[in-house]
Design a protein around this motif. Structure first.
Motif, PDB file in Angstrom:
ATOM      1  N   ARG A   3       0.829  -1.203   0.000  1.00 28.02           N
ATOM      2  CA  ARG A   3       0.000   0.000   0.000  1.00 28.02           C
ATOM      3  C   ARG A   3       0.865   1.255   0.000  1.00 28.02           C
ATOM      4  NH1 ARG A   3      -4.997  -1.132   4.125  1.00 28.02           N
ATOM      5  NH2 ARG A   3      -5.858  -2.906   2.986  1.00 28.02           N
ATOM      6  N   LEU A   4       1.934   1.243   0.756  1.00 28.48           N
ATOM      7  CA  LEU A   4       2.834   2.389   0.814  1.00 28.48           C
ATOM      8  C   LEU A   4       3.474   2.641  -0.548  1.00 28.48           C
ATOM      9  CD1 LEU A   4       4.237   4.588   2.455  1.00 28.48           C
ATOM     10  CD2 LEU A   4       5.999   2.914   3.016  1.00 28.48           C
ATOM     11  N   LEU A   5       3.930   1.581  -1.187  1.00 29.01           N
ATOM     12  CA  LEU A   5       4.530   1.734  -2.516  1.00 29.01           C
ATOM     13  C   LEU A   5       3.506   2.215  -3.540  1.00 29.01           C
ATOM     14  CD1 LEU A   5       6.920  -1.340  -2.685  1.00 29.01           C
ATOM     15  CD2 LEU A   5       7.532   1.066  -2.450  1.00 29.01           C
ATOM     16  N   LEU A   6       2.288   1.702  -3.468  1.00 24.04           N
ATOM     17  CA  LEU A   6       1.245   2.162  -4.374  1.00 24.04           C
ATOM     18  C   LEU A   6       0.908   3.635  -4.122  1.00 24.04           C
ATOM     19  CD1 LEU A   6      -1.179  -0.895  -4.502  1.00 24.04           C
ATOM     20  CD2 LEU A   6       0.190   0.031  -6.365  1.00 24.04           C
ATOM     21  N   PHE A   7       0.855   4.022  -2.868  1.00 25.27           N
ATOM     22  CA  PHE A   7       0.561   5.417  -2.530  1.00 25.27           C
ATOM     23  C   PHE A   7       1.673   6.346  -3.035  1.00 25.27           C
ATOM     24  CE2 PHE A   7      -1.310   8.898  -0.471  1.00 25.27           C
ATOM     25  CZ  PHE A   7      -0.294   9.637   0.140  1.00 25.27           C
ATOM     26  N   CYS A  11       1.284   9.213  -5.904  1.00 21.62           N
ATOM     27  CA  CYS A  11       1.672  10.612  -5.684  1.00 21.62           C
ATOM     28  C   CYS A  11       2.691  11.064  -6.725  1.00 21.62           C
ATOM     29  CB  CYS A  11       2.234  10.787  -4.277  1.00 21.62           C
ATOM     30  SG  CYS A  11       1.000  10.621  -2.988  1.00 21.62           S
ATOM     31  N   PHE A  12       3.635  10.204  -7.048  1.00 25.76           N
ATOM     32  CA  PHE A  12       4.645  10.547  -8.041  1.00 25.76           C
ATOM     33  C   PHE A  12       4.005  10.774  -9.417  1.00 25.76           C
ATOM     34  CE2 PHE A  12       8.826  11.031  -9.476  1.00 25.76           C
ATOM     35  CZ  PHE A  12       9.020  10.312 -10.631  1.00 25.76           C
ATOM     36  N   ILE A  13       3.092   9.935  -9.805  1.00 28.63           N
ATOM     37  CA  ILE A  13       2.406  10.082 -11.091  1.00 28.63           C
ATOM     38  C   ILE A  13       1.584  11.366 -11.116  1.00 28.63           C
ATOM     39  CG2 ILE A  13       0.610   9.087 -12.569  1.00 28.63           C
ATOM     40  CD1 ILE A  13       1.752   6.333 -11.791  1.00 28.63           C
ATOM     41  N   ILE A  14       0.900  11.685 -10.037  1.00 32.03           N
ATOM     42  CA  ILE A  14       0.128  12.931  -9.956  1.00 32.03           C
ATOM     43  C   ILE A  14       1.062  14.134 -10.078  1.00 32.03           C
ATOM     44  CG2 ILE A  14      -1.322  14.343  -8.432  1.00 32.03           C
ATOM     45  CD1 ILE A  14      -2.760  11.980  -9.739  1.00 32.03           C
ATOM     46  N   PHE A  15       2.218  14.074  -9.400  1.00 32.39           N
ATOM     47  CA  PHE A  15       3.182  15.166  -9.501  1.00 32.39           C
ATOM     48  C   PHE A  15       3.680  15.332 -10.930  1.00 32.39           C
ATOM     49  CE2 PHE A  15       6.347  18.140  -8.453  1.00 32.39           C
ATOM     50  CZ  PHE A  15       7.494  17.787  -9.146  1.00 32.39           C
ATOM     51  N   ILE A  16       3.986  14.231 -11.602  1.00 32.58           N
ATOM     52  CA  ILE A  16       4.459  14.294 -12.989  1.00 32.58           C
ATOM     53  C   ILE A  16       3.406  14.932 -13.889  1.00 32.58           C
ATOM     54  CG2 ILE A  16       5.053  12.874 -15.005  1.00 32.58           C
ATOM     55  CD1 ILE A  16       6.442  10.945 -13.064  1.00 32.58           C
ATOM     56  N   ILE A  17       2.178  14.540 -13.738  1.00 30.01           N
ATOM     57  CA  ILE A  17       1.098  15.111 -14.556  1.00 30.01           C
ATOM     58  C   ILE A  17       0.942  16.599 -14.259  1.00 30.01           C
ATOM     59  CG2 ILE A  17      -1.398  15.079 -14.950  1.00 30.01           C
ATOM     60  CD1 ILE A  17      -1.240  12.007 -14.505  1.00 30.01           C
ATOM     61  N   TYR A  18       0.977  16.976 -12.985  1.00 34.98           N
ATOM     62  CA  TYR A  18       0.866  18.384 -12.607  1.00 34.98           C
ATOM     63  C   TYR A  18       2.020  19.202 -13.198  1.00 34.98           C
ATOM     64  CZ  TYR A  18       1.246  22.563  -9.763  1.00 34.98           C
ATOM     65  OH  TYR A  18       1.364  23.868  -9.364  1.00 34.98           O
ATOM     66  N   PHE A  19       3.241  18.699 -13.067  1.00 35.02           N
ATOM     67  CA  PHE A  19       4.405  19.410 -13.587  1.00 35.02           C
ATOM     68  C   PHE A  19       4.314  19.567 -15.099  1.00 35.02           C
ATOM     69  CE2 PHE A  19       8.614  21.031 -13.375  1.00 35.02           C
ATOM     70  CZ  PHE A  19       9.245  20.610 -14.531  1.00 35.02           C
ATOM     71  N   ASP A  20       3.911  18.519 -15.795  1.00 29.48           N
ATOM     72  CA  ASP A  20       3.815  18.561 -17.244  1.00 29.48           C
ATOM     73  C   ASP A  20       2.759  19.571 -17.697  1.00 29.48           C
ATOM     74  OD1 ASP A  20       3.004  16.321 -19.940  1.00 29.48           O
ATOM     75  OD2 ASP A  20       4.630  17.769 -19.791  1.00 29.48           O
ATOM     76  N   LEU A  21       1.635  19.627 -16.979  1.00 32.10           N
ATOM     77  CA  LEU A  21       0.575  20.549 -17.374  1.00 32.10           C
ATOM     78  C   LEU A  21       0.905  21.999 -17.043  1.00 32.10           C
ATOM     79  CD1 LEU A  21      -2.590  18.492 -16.393  1.00 32.10           C
ATOM     80  CD2 LEU A  21      -1.671  18.905 -18.678  1.00 32.10           C
ATOM     81  N   THR A  22       1.615  22.244 -15.955  1.00 35.03           N
ATOM     82  CA  THR A  22       1.908  23.624 -15.578  1.00 35.03           C
ATOM     83  C   THR A  22       3.180  24.152 -16.231  1.00 35.03           C
ATOM     84  OG1 THR A  22       3.062  22.862 -13.589  1.00 35.03           O
ATOM     85  CG2 THR A  22       0.743  23.471 -13.355  1.00 35.03           C
ATOM     86  N   THR A  23       4.252  23.382 -16.212  1.00 37.20           N
ATOM     87  CA  THR A  23       5.524  23.842 -16.751  1.00 37.20           C
ATOM     88  C   THR A  23       5.753  23.306 -18.151  1.00 37.20           C
ATOM     89  OG1 THR A  23       6.425  23.816 -14.524  1.00 37.20           O
ATOM     90  CG2 THR A  23       7.992  23.952 -16.324  1.00 37.20           C
TER      91      THR A  23
END
Length: 111
Positions: A3-7, A11-23
């Protein structure tokens, strides 16, 4: 532990998507519509630089202004700012980073 690894992965995938969309990580596919302002004032035409000797050189892949100047005269004792301003004066305000492969430009030569 799973569960920790999945979490953390989530979070890492969400960060990547956020970074790609903003920057963005990919270059613009459309050329910019901003106009290029020449660094030489309009009151000073490009012919103000007659004392600068130059060679007309066709740009090849990997060429930069500094590498071309160094090939032409060896180690340059001129400051890079002088080389850039002379290049812009000879080429109607074109910035060195806007040089294109296959086109011919006037490159200042110093003795």
């Amino acid at each position: 532990m799973k569960r920790l690894l999945l979490f953390i992965s989530f979070c890492f995938i969400i960060f990547i998507i956020y970074f790609d969309l903003t920057t963005g990580t990919l270059p613009d596919s459309h050329p910019s519509t901003t106009s290029v302002e020449p660094s030489v004032p309009a009151s000073k035409p490009a012919s103000v630089f007659p004392s600068v000797a130059y060679n007309e050189i066709t740009i090849k892949p990997g060429d930069t202004l500094l590498s071309i100047v160094e090939k032409e005269i060896g180690a340059s004792n001129q400051p890079i700012e002088t080389i850039i301003s002379d290049f812009q004066g000879l080429n109607e305000g074109l910035k060195p980073e806007q040089m294109q492969i296959g086109k011919t430009y006037k490159i200042p030569v110093y003795k």
